[in-house]
Design a protein around this motif. Structure first.
Motif, PDB file in Angstrom:
ATOM      1  N   ASP A 160       0.865  -1.177   0.000  1.00  0.00           N
ATOM      2  CA  ASP A 160       0.000   0.000   0.000  1.00  0.00           C
ATOM      3  C   ASP A 160       0.904   1.231   0.000  1.00  0.00           C
ATOM      4  O   ASP A 160       1.627   1.470   0.978  1.00  0.00           O
ATOM      5  N   THR A 161       0.876   2.017  -1.071  1.00  0.00           N
ATOM      6  CA  THR A 161       1.794   3.152  -1.189  1.00  0.00           C
ATOM      7  C   THR A 161       1.541   4.225  -0.132  1.00  0.00           C
ATOM      8  O   THR A 161       2.479   4.861   0.334  1.00  0.00           O
ATOM      9  N   GLY A 162       0.296   4.417   0.255  1.00  0.00           N
ATOM     10  CA  GLY A 162      -0.009   5.397   1.305  1.00  0.00           C
ATOM     11  C   GLY A 162       0.598   4.986   2.629  1.00  0.00           C
ATOM     12  O   GLY A 162       1.208   5.794   3.332  1.00  0.00           O
ATOM     13  N   ALA A 163       0.437   3.713   2.966  1.00  0.00           N
ATOM     14  CA  ALA A 163       1.046   3.194   4.191  1.00  0.00           C
ATOM     15  C   ALA A 163       2.566   3.208   4.075  1.00  0.00           C
ATOM     16  O   ALA A 163       3.272   3.489   5.043  1.00  0.00           O
ATOM     17  N   GLY A 164       3.082   2.939   2.878  1.00  0.00           N
ATOM     18  CA  GLY A 164       4.524   2.951   2.651  1.00  0.00           C
ATOM     19  C   GLY A 164       5.126   4.326   2.834  1.00  0.00           C
ATOM     20  O   GLY A 164       6.240   4.468   3.360  1.00  0.00           O
ATOM     21  N   GLU A 165       4.391   5.354   2.430  1.00  0.00           N
ATOM     22  CA  GLU A 165       4.867   6.720   2.641  1.00  0.00           C
ATOM     23  C   GLU A 165       4.970   7.013   4.143  1.00  0.00           C
ATOM     24  O   GLU A 165       5.929   7.652   4.592  1.00  0.00           O
ATOM     25  N   THR A 166       4.008   6.525   4.909  1.00  0.00           N
ATOM     26  CA  THR A 166       4.042   6.706   6.361  1.00  0.00           C
ATOM     27  C   THR A 166       5.236   5.975   6.966  1.00  0.00           C
ATOM     28  O   THR A 166       5.924   6.522   7.830  1.00  0.00           O
ATOM     29  N   VAL A 167       5.502   4.747   6.519  1.00  0.00           N
ATOM     30  CA  VAL A 167       6.670   4.004   7.006  1.00  0.00           C
ATOM     31  C   VAL A 167       7.943   4.777   6.680  1.00  0.00           C
ATOM     32  O   VAL A 167       8.826   4.930   7.527  1.00  0.00           O
ATOM     33  N   TYR A 168       8.036   5.300   5.450  1.00  0.00           N
ATOM     34  CA  TYR A 168       9.211   6.080   5.050  1.00  0.00           C
ATOM     35  C   TYR A 168       9.373   7.302   5.959  1.00  0.00           C
ATOM     36  O   TYR A 168      10.472   7.581   6.442  1.00  0.00           O
ATOM     37  N   ASP A 197       4.825  -3.906   6.394  1.00  0.00           N
ATOM     38  CA  ASP A 197       5.485  -2.594   6.372  1.00  0.00           C
ATOM     39  C   ASP A 197       6.542  -2.537   5.276  1.00  0.00           C
ATOM     40  O   ASP A 197       6.650  -1.539   4.566  1.00  0.00           O
ATOM     41  N   VAL A 198       7.328  -3.592   5.155  1.00  0.00           N
ATOM     42  CA  VAL A 198       8.370  -3.633   4.124  1.00  0.00           C
ATOM     43  C   VAL A 198       7.733  -3.632   2.740  1.00  0.00           C
ATOM     44  O   VAL A 198       8.194  -2.908   1.840  1.00  0.00           O
ATOM     45  N   ALA A 199       6.681  -4.400   2.553  1.00  0.00           N
ATOM     46  CA  ALA A 199       5.971  -4.405   1.264  1.00  0.00           C
ATOM     47  C   ALA A 199       5.417  -3.023   0.941  1.00  0.00           C
ATOM     48  O   ALA A 199       5.472  -2.569  -0.205  1.00  0.00           O
ATOM     49  N   ASP A 200       4.908  -2.349   1.957  1.00  0.00           N
ATOM     50  CA  ASP A 200       4.337  -1.015   1.753  1.00  0.00           C
ATOM     51  C   ASP A 200       5.410  -0.002   1.361  1.00  0.00           C
ATOM     52  O   ASP A 200       5.235   0.756   0.403  1.00  0.00           O
ATOM     53  N   VAL A 201       6.536   0.022   2.083  1.00  0.00           N
ATOM     54  CA  VAL A 201       7.583   0.996   1.757  1.00  0.00           C
ATOM     55  C   VAL A 201       8.226   0.642   0.420  1.00  0.00           C
ATOM     56  O   VAL A 201       8.593   1.531  -0.359  1.00  0.00           O
ATOM     57  N   ALA A 240       6.613  -0.643  -2.155  1.00  0.00           N
ATOM     58  CA  ALA A 240       5.672  -0.132  -3.157  1.00  0.00           C
ATOM     59  C   ALA A 240       5.795   1.383  -3.291  1.00  0.00           C
ATOM     60  O   ALA A 240       5.770   1.929  -4.408  1.00  0.00           O
ATOM     61  N   TRP A 241       5.929   2.075  -2.155  1.00  0.00           N
ATOM     62  CA  TRP A 241       6.049   3.537  -2.192  1.00  0.00           C
ATOM     63  C   TRP A 241       7.348   3.956  -2.880  1.00  0.00           C
ATOM     64  O   TRP A 241       7.349   4.889  -3.689  1.00  0.00           O
TER      65      TRP A 241
END
Length: 107
Positions: A31-39, A93-97, A99-100
């Motif tokens: 999830d790119t939105g969640a990935g941006e948050t992780v970043y 979390d890793v998959a999300d970041v 993707a982002w």
């Protein structure tokens, strides 16, 4: 605390990454939105908003050159002076970041 954990992983260098964990991350939909948050929460302090960071790899140059497997391994293992996140981030979390990062700096 989080800062102590980051310092420990900084000096622990690259962690061993289980290939099965990499495969598990790549099987997930990020999830790119969640990935941006992780970043923002985990990466921004060092890599900064533009990805140029503090003397490390330039994300705009490096991310497009890495395969998906290499990028996930890099996130997990924390090469060079980067802290490893193998035990700090969930596979999602890793998959999300991942993707982002792919969206932010495409191939």
């Amino acid at each position: 605390d989080k800062q102590a954990a980051m310092l420990f992983t900084l000096f622990a260098r690259a962690a061993h990454v289980d290939p099965e964990q990499v495969d598990a991350v790549l099987a997930l939909t990020g999830d790119t939105g969640a990935g941006e948050t992780v970043y923002e929460d985990e990466c921004l302090d060092c890599h900064e908003e533009d990805g140029q960071g503090m003397g490390g790899a330039s994300l705009p140059e490096e991310v497009p050159e890495l395969t998906d497997q290499e990028l996930v391994e890099t996130i997990l293992s924390g090469p060079w002076i980067m802290p490893n996140f193998v035990n700090l981030l969930s596979e999602q979390d890793v998959a999300d970041v991942h993707a982002w990062l792919r969206q932010r700096w495409p191939e």
